[in-house]
Enzyme design. Structure first.
Site, PDB file in Angstrom:
ATOM      1  N   HIS A  72       0.742  -1.143  -0.052  1.00  0.00           N
ATOM      2  CA  HIS A  72      -0.039   0.171  -0.062  1.00  0.00           C
ATOM      3  C   HIS A  72       0.879   1.361   0.053  1.00  0.00           C
ATOM      4  O   HIS A  72       1.910   1.500   0.859  1.00  0.00           O
ATOM      5  CB  HIS A  72      -1.092  -0.077   1.038  1.00  0.00           C
ATOM      6  CG  HIS A  72      -2.041  -1.125   1.467  1.00  0.00           C
ATOM      7  ND1 HIS A  72      -2.905  -0.979   2.058  1.00  0.00           N
ATOM      8  CD2 HIS A  72      -2.303  -2.068   0.299  1.00  0.00           C
ATOM      9  CE1 HIS A  72      -3.797  -2.019   1.817  1.00  0.00           C
ATOM     10  NE2 HIS A  72      -3.301  -2.697   0.666  1.00  0.00           N
ATOM     11  N   TYR A 200      -8.982   4.600   7.812  1.00  0.00           N
ATOM     12  CA  TYR A 200      -9.377   4.848   9.307  1.00  0.00           C
ATOM     13  C   TYR A 200     -10.586   5.933   9.326  1.00  0.00           C
ATOM     14  O   TYR A 200     -10.324   6.910   8.650  1.00  0.00           O
ATOM     15  CB  TYR A 200      -7.871   5.478   9.921  1.00  0.00           C
ATOM     16  CG  TYR A 200      -6.954   4.430  10.115  1.00  0.00           C
ATOM     17  CD1 TYR A 200      -6.285   3.919   9.065  1.00  0.00           C
ATOM     18  CD2 TYR A 200      -6.754   4.029  11.472  1.00  0.00           C
ATOM     19  CE1 TYR A 200      -5.335   3.159   9.347  1.00  0.00           C
ATOM     20  CE2 TYR A 200      -5.771   2.990  11.605  1.00  0.00           C
ATOM     21  CZ  TYR A 200      -4.968   2.497  10.417  1.00  0.00           C
ATOM     22  OH  TYR A 200      -4.074   1.729  10.557  1.00  0.00           O
ATOM     23  N   PRO A 290      -3.709  -0.726  18.747  1.00  0.00           N
ATOM     24  CA  PRO A 290      -3.408  -1.180  17.688  1.00  0.00           C
ATOM     25  C   PRO A 290      -3.720  -0.155  16.364  1.00  0.00           C
ATOM     26  O   PRO A 290      -3.472  -0.399  15.145  1.00  0.00           O
ATOM     27  CB  PRO A 290      -4.484  -2.409  17.261  1.00  0.00           C
ATOM     28  CG  PRO A 290      -5.470  -2.471  18.222  1.00  0.00           C
ATOM     29  CD  PRO A 290      -4.749  -1.492  19.261  1.00  0.00           C
ATOM     30  N   LYS A 294       1.592  -0.772  15.341  1.00  0.00           N
ATOM     31  CA  LYS A 294       3.135  -0.785  15.541  1.00  0.00           C
ATOM     32  C   LYS A 294       3.781  -2.197  16.340  1.00  0.00           C
ATOM     33  O   LYS A 294       4.815  -2.330  16.325  1.00  0.00           O
ATOM     34  CB  LYS A 294       3.497   0.510  16.622  1.00  0.00           C
ATOM     35  CG  LYS A 294       3.528   1.628  16.025  1.00  0.00           C
ATOM     36  CD  LYS A 294       4.599   2.201  15.047  1.00  0.00           C
ATOM     37  CE  LYS A 294       4.715   3.117  14.297  1.00  0.00           C
ATOM     38  NZ  LYS A 294       4.210   2.805  12.720  1.00  0.00           N
ATOM     39  N   TYR A 382       4.092   6.450  10.354  1.00  0.00           N
ATOM     40  CA  TYR A 382       3.035   5.077  10.226  1.00  0.00           C
ATOM     41  C   TYR A 382       3.859   4.219   9.544  1.00  0.00           C
ATOM     42  O   TYR A 382       3.932   2.948   9.733  1.00  0.00           O
ATOM     43  CB  TYR A 382       1.753   5.521   9.372  1.00  0.00           C
ATOM     44  CG  TYR A 382       0.771   4.602   9.421  1.00  0.00           C
ATOM     45  CD1 TYR A 382      -0.116   4.464  10.172  1.00  0.00           C
ATOM     46  CD2 TYR A 382       0.890   3.455   8.297  1.00  0.00           C
ATOM     47  CE1 TYR A 382      -1.392   3.698   9.859  1.00  0.00           C
ATOM     48  CE2 TYR A 382       0.136   2.348   8.375  1.00  0.00           C
ATOM     49  CZ  TYR A 382      -1.215   2.407   8.958  1.00  0.00           C
ATOM     50  OH  TYR A 382      -1.986   1.417   9.001  1.00  0.00           O
TER      51      TYR A 382
HETATM   52  P1  RFL Z   1       3.682 -12.755  20.934  1.00  0.00           P
HETATM   53  O1  RFL Z   1       3.434 -12.626  19.628  1.00  0.00           O
HETATM   54  O2  RFL Z   1       2.598 -12.360  22.034  1.00  0.00           O
HETATM   55  O3  RFL Z   1       4.480 -13.905  21.236  1.00  0.00           O
HETATM   56  C1  RFL Z   1       4.753 -14.265  22.314  1.00  0.00           C
HETATM   57  C2  RFL Z   1       4.980 -15.827  22.508  1.00  0.00           C
HETATM   58  O4  RFL Z   1       5.220 -16.304  23.606  1.00  0.00           O
HETATM   59  C3  RFL Z   1       4.462 -17.416  24.184  1.00  0.00           C
HETATM   60  N1  RFL Z   1       4.668 -17.707  25.741  1.00  0.00           N
HETATM   61  C4  RFL Z   1       5.131 -18.611  26.171  1.00  0.00           C
HETATM   62  N2  RFL Z   1       6.220 -19.443  25.585  1.00  0.00           N
HETATM   63  C5  RFL Z   1       6.893 -20.348  26.600  1.00  0.00           C
HETATM   64  N3  RFL Z   1       6.571 -20.439  27.789  1.00  0.00           N
HETATM   65  C6  RFL Z   1       5.822 -19.321  28.310  1.00  0.00           C
HETATM   66  N4  RFL Z   1       5.765 -19.066  29.891  1.00  0.00           N
HETATM   67  C7  RFL Z   1       5.140 -18.487  27.659  1.00  0.00           C
HETATM   68  N5  RFL Z   1       4.322 -17.483  27.867  1.00  0.00           N
HETATM   69  C8  RFL Z   1       4.016 -16.868  26.452  1.00  0.00           C
HETATM   70  C9  RFL Z   1       3.329 -17.260  23.637  1.00  0.00           C
HETATM   71  O5  RFL Z   1       2.377 -18.467  23.241  1.00  0.00           O
HETATM   72  C10 RFL Z   1       3.464 -16.466  22.251  1.00  0.00           C
HETATM   73  O6  RFL Z   1       3.553 -17.362  21.223  1.00  0.00           O
HETATM   74  O7  RFL Z   1       4.707 -11.545  21.278  1.00  0.00           O
HETATM   75  P2  RFL Z   1       5.685 -10.782  20.233  1.00  0.00           P
HETATM   76  O8  RFL Z   1       6.644 -11.802  19.509  1.00  0.00           O
HETATM   77  O9  RFL Z   1       6.439  -9.729  21.225  1.00  0.00           O
HETATM   78  O10 RFL Z   1       5.055  -9.992  19.145  1.00  0.00           O
HETATM   79  C11 RFL Z   1       4.155  -8.954  19.517  1.00  0.00           C
HETATM   80  C12 RFL Z   1       2.925  -8.845  18.360  1.00  0.00           C
HETATM   81  O11 RFL Z   1       2.308 -10.390  18.455  1.00  0.00           O
HETATM   82  C13 RFL Z   1       1.946  -7.775  18.793  1.00  0.00           C
HETATM   83  O12 RFL Z   1       2.763  -6.593  19.117  1.00  0.00           O
HETATM   84  C14 RFL Z   1       0.864  -7.425  17.612  1.00  0.00           C
HETATM   85  O13 RFL Z   1       0.197  -8.583  17.373  1.00  0.00           O
HETATM   86  C15 RFL Z   1       0.252  -6.141  17.916  1.00  0.00           C
HETATM   87  N6  RFL Z   1      -0.907  -5.918  16.844  1.00  0.00           N
HETATM   88  C16 RFL Z   1      -0.253  -5.197  15.663  1.00  0.00           C
HETATM   89  N7  RFL Z   1       1.055  -5.036  15.326  1.00  0.00           N
HETATM   90  C17 RFL Z   1       1.526  -4.468  14.203  1.00  0.00           C
HETATM   91  O14 RFL Z   1       2.846  -4.356  14.339  1.00  0.00           O
HETATM   92  N8  RFL Z   1       0.805  -4.046  13.335  1.00  0.00           N
HETATM   93  C18 RFL Z   1      -0.603  -4.261  13.307  1.00  0.00           C
HETATM   94  O15 RFL Z   1      -1.254  -4.036  12.504  1.00  0.00           O
HETATM   95  C19 RFL Z   1      -1.146  -4.651  14.554  1.00  0.00           C
HETATM   96  N9  RFL Z   1      -2.441  -4.912  14.799  1.00  0.00           N
HETATM   97  C20 RFL Z   1      -2.338  -6.097  16.874  1.00  0.00           C
HETATM   98  C21 RFL Z   1      -2.885  -5.894  15.811  1.00  0.00           C
HETATM   99  C22 RFL Z   1      -2.561  -6.841  17.893  1.00  0.00           C
HETATM  100  C23 RFL Z   1      -4.008  -6.884  18.080  1.00  0.00           C
HETATM  101  N10 RFL Z   1      -4.417  -7.733  19.211  1.00  0.00           N
HETATM  102  C24 RFL Z   1      -5.222  -8.882  19.074  1.00  0.00           C
HETATM  103  C25 RFL Z   1      -3.856  -7.288  20.429  1.00  0.00           C
HETATM  104  C26 RFL Z   1      -4.337  -5.763  15.965  1.00  0.00           C
HETATM  105  C27 RFL Z   1      -4.848  -6.556  17.041  1.00  0.00           C
HETATM  106  C28 RFL Z   1      -6.251  -6.734  17.093  1.00  0.00           C
HETATM  107  C1  PHB Z   2      -4.867  -5.199  10.496  1.00  0.00           C
HETATM  108  O1  PHB Z   2      -5.032  -5.440   9.496  1.00  0.00           O
HETATM  109  O2  PHB Z   2      -5.081  -6.012  11.463  1.00  0.00           O
HETATM  110  C2  PHB Z   2      -4.775  -3.895  11.144  1.00  0.00           C
HETATM  111  C3  PHB Z   2      -4.242  -2.825  10.451  1.00  0.00           C
HETATM  112  C4  PHB Z   2      -3.752  -1.492  10.860  1.00  0.00           C
HETATM  113  C5  PHB Z   2      -4.069  -1.191  12.295  1.00  0.00           C
HETATM  114  C6  PHB Z   2      -4.480  -2.408  12.943  1.00  0.00           C
HETATM  115  C7  PHB Z   2      -4.814  -3.683  12.442  1.00  0.00           C
HETATM  116  O3  PHB Z   2      -3.729  -0.016  12.588  1.00  0.00           O
END
Ligand code: RFL
Ligand code: PHB
Length: 388
Positions: A72, A200, A290, A294, A382
């Site tokens: 994008h 957005y 979110p 980031k 962004y």
């Molecule tokens: P994770 O992905 O949570 O991975 C941690 C891992 O550790 C495991 N774990 C253990 N393993 C062994 N022993 C234990 N005691 C343990 N406890 C936990 C877990 O099972 C897991 O596999 O952390 P990490 O690697 O720091 O990554 C972070 C990202 O996952 C997170 O920041 C993003 O998903 C946030 N996020 C977004 N980030 C973006 O960069 N772009 C986005 O568009 C974006 N959109 C989002 C998001 C998060 C969302 N939610 C669901 C919170 C949208 C949403 C809705």
């Molecule tokens: C997504 O596609 O899940 C998404 C994209 C942008 C955001 C949050 C989530 O700011």
């Protein structure tokens, strides 16, 4: 078992760290409490900053990303029936890529295993010992047994609900926290996206985000109460609400809802991100709403800094970069927090807001839409601040 770096968690942070260390000739073992199938199916983030895309390609995990990722040039802001385009390519010469986090995780796992990396699935870390001594031990449960992984350094990549952060003694960490009085209802729908770029949407009924995963798969979000029950949202209500909040600025196709869930919203940063031999990376040290997309990108930035510092340590016996790890990461983390907060306060309705606040939000959006300086600042943040 013994390794140089014991990594807790096989999310984006832990997996990327293991690959970066492998490239430096540093051994690591990744312990993951869940099964491989579970971590490869967890629906989460979707957006990669330009440099994070480049990193995945450079490490060798970019083949499918380059084929299937949706590139994008910018995003759109919807307000009062109008769509304003913020063109990142034109403003800062960068793009962003939509590629689901579970696909990133799948690609990283496949590559790491292919290169002889070690990941133990269904291996739950239960305790971290010796963090202040000359070597550490991670106790974990695997196959019904309690086992131990001895290592020089522990990387706490176990997310916000892991054990690494709580393993740091009381009083060492300062916790900076801010709650938000709403959550997001996230929906995955079998329907073509409403637009070729993310929208957005600012609306008096609340914020909405129109994202996507594929040409026939939409990822949609609606601002809702933080404790909203998704069962109160039958498909027809979801689409009525999305259409209302999109405000007629483009057409929205309906489709089968494949998944829906509510995510509450919080900003948390802990300082420092290191204690003795334990280094926190990714969500274990910081989370943000979110709205700025980031989380996954910050997780990658942390482990780039950590792998560089560990390489200097093992190769040249230098500890300066390891000592500076927390400071280096936090500089970027706070800029991402600021941006995520900016996007969140700009676009959401707040229960205690006044008419003044609404007028100010509208002025802010008009300023973004009409000023090259303001839209360049948004584009720069962004699409991802440079790592250096
Ligand atoms: P994770 O992905 O949570 O991975 C941690 C891992 O550790 C495991 N774990 C253990 N393993 C062994 N022993 C234990 N005691 C343990 N406890 C936990 C877990 O099972 C897991 O596999 O952390 P990490 O690697 O720091 O990554 C972070 C990202 O996952 C997170 O920041 C993003 O998903 C946030 N996020 C977004 N980030 C973006 O960069 N772009 C986005 O568009 C974006 N959109 C989002 C998001 C998060 C969302 N939610 C669901 C919170 C949208 C949403 C809705
Ligand atoms: C997504 O596609 O899940 C998404 C994209 C942008 C955001 C949050 C989530 O700011």
């Amino acid at each position: 078992m013994r390794t140089q770096v014991g990594i807790v968690g096989a999310g984006p942070a832990g997996l990327m760290l293991s690959l970066l260390l492998q490239r430096e000739g540093i051994s690591s073992v990744v312990l993951e409490s869940r099964s491989r199938a579970y971590v490869e199916q967890r629906v989460r983030a979707g957006l990669l900053e330009q440099w994070a895309r480049d990193l995945l390609i450079e490490i060798g995990a970019g083949e499918r990303l380059q084929r299937e990722g949706l590139v994008h040039d910018g995003i759109r802001l919807s307000c009062g029936g109008a769509l304003h385009h913020i063109d990142f390519r034109r403003l800062v010469g960068r793009i962003v890529t939509i590629y689901d986090q579970k696909e990133v995780v799948k690609d990283l796992i496949a590559l790491l295993l292919d290169r002889g990396g070690q990941i133990l699935f269904e291996a739950e870390a239960t305790a971290l010992d010796g963090l202040g001594g000359s070597s550490s031990v991670i106790a974990f449960r695997h196959g019904g047994e309690t086992r131990a992984l001895a290592c020089d350094v522990v990387a706490g990549c176990d997310g916000f609900h892991g054990i690494s952060r709580p393993a740091i003694p009381d009083g060492v960490l300062t916790v900076y926290e801010r709650g938000y009085p709403f959550g997001w209802l996230g929906i995955l729908s079998e329907s073509p996206p409403a637009s070729d770029e993310l929208i957005y949407a600012y609306h008096e009924r609340g914020f909405a985000l129109f994202s996507m995963r594929a040409p026939s798969l939409s990822r949609l979000y609606l601002q809702c109460d933080p404790d909203e029950d998704p069962a109160r949202w039958p498909d027809a209500r979801i689409f009525d609400e999305l259409r209302a909040r999109l405000g007629g600025s483009c057409a929205l196709a309906e489709g089968r809802v494949l998944q829906k869930s509510v995510t509450p919203m919080r900003s948390v940063v802990v300082e420092p991100m290191q204690h003795g031999r334990l280094f926190l990376a990714g969500d274990s040290a910081h989370i943000q709403p979110p709205t700025g997309a980031k989380g996954m990108n910050l997780a990658f930035a942390d482990v780039v800094f950590l792998s560089r510092a560990l390489a200097l340590h093992y190769r040249h016996g230098r500890t300066d970069a390891l000592d500076a790890y927390s400071r280096t990461c936090l500089d970027r983390v706070w800029k991402a927090q600021r941006f995520s907060w900016f996007m969140t306060q700009l676009l959401h309705r707040f229960p205690d807001e006044t008419a003044f606040d609404r007028r100010r939000q509208l002025a802010d959006i008009a300023y973004l839409a009409g000023s090259v300086a303001a839209s360049t600042a948004l584009a720069e943040n962004y699409s991802g601040l440079p790592l250096e």
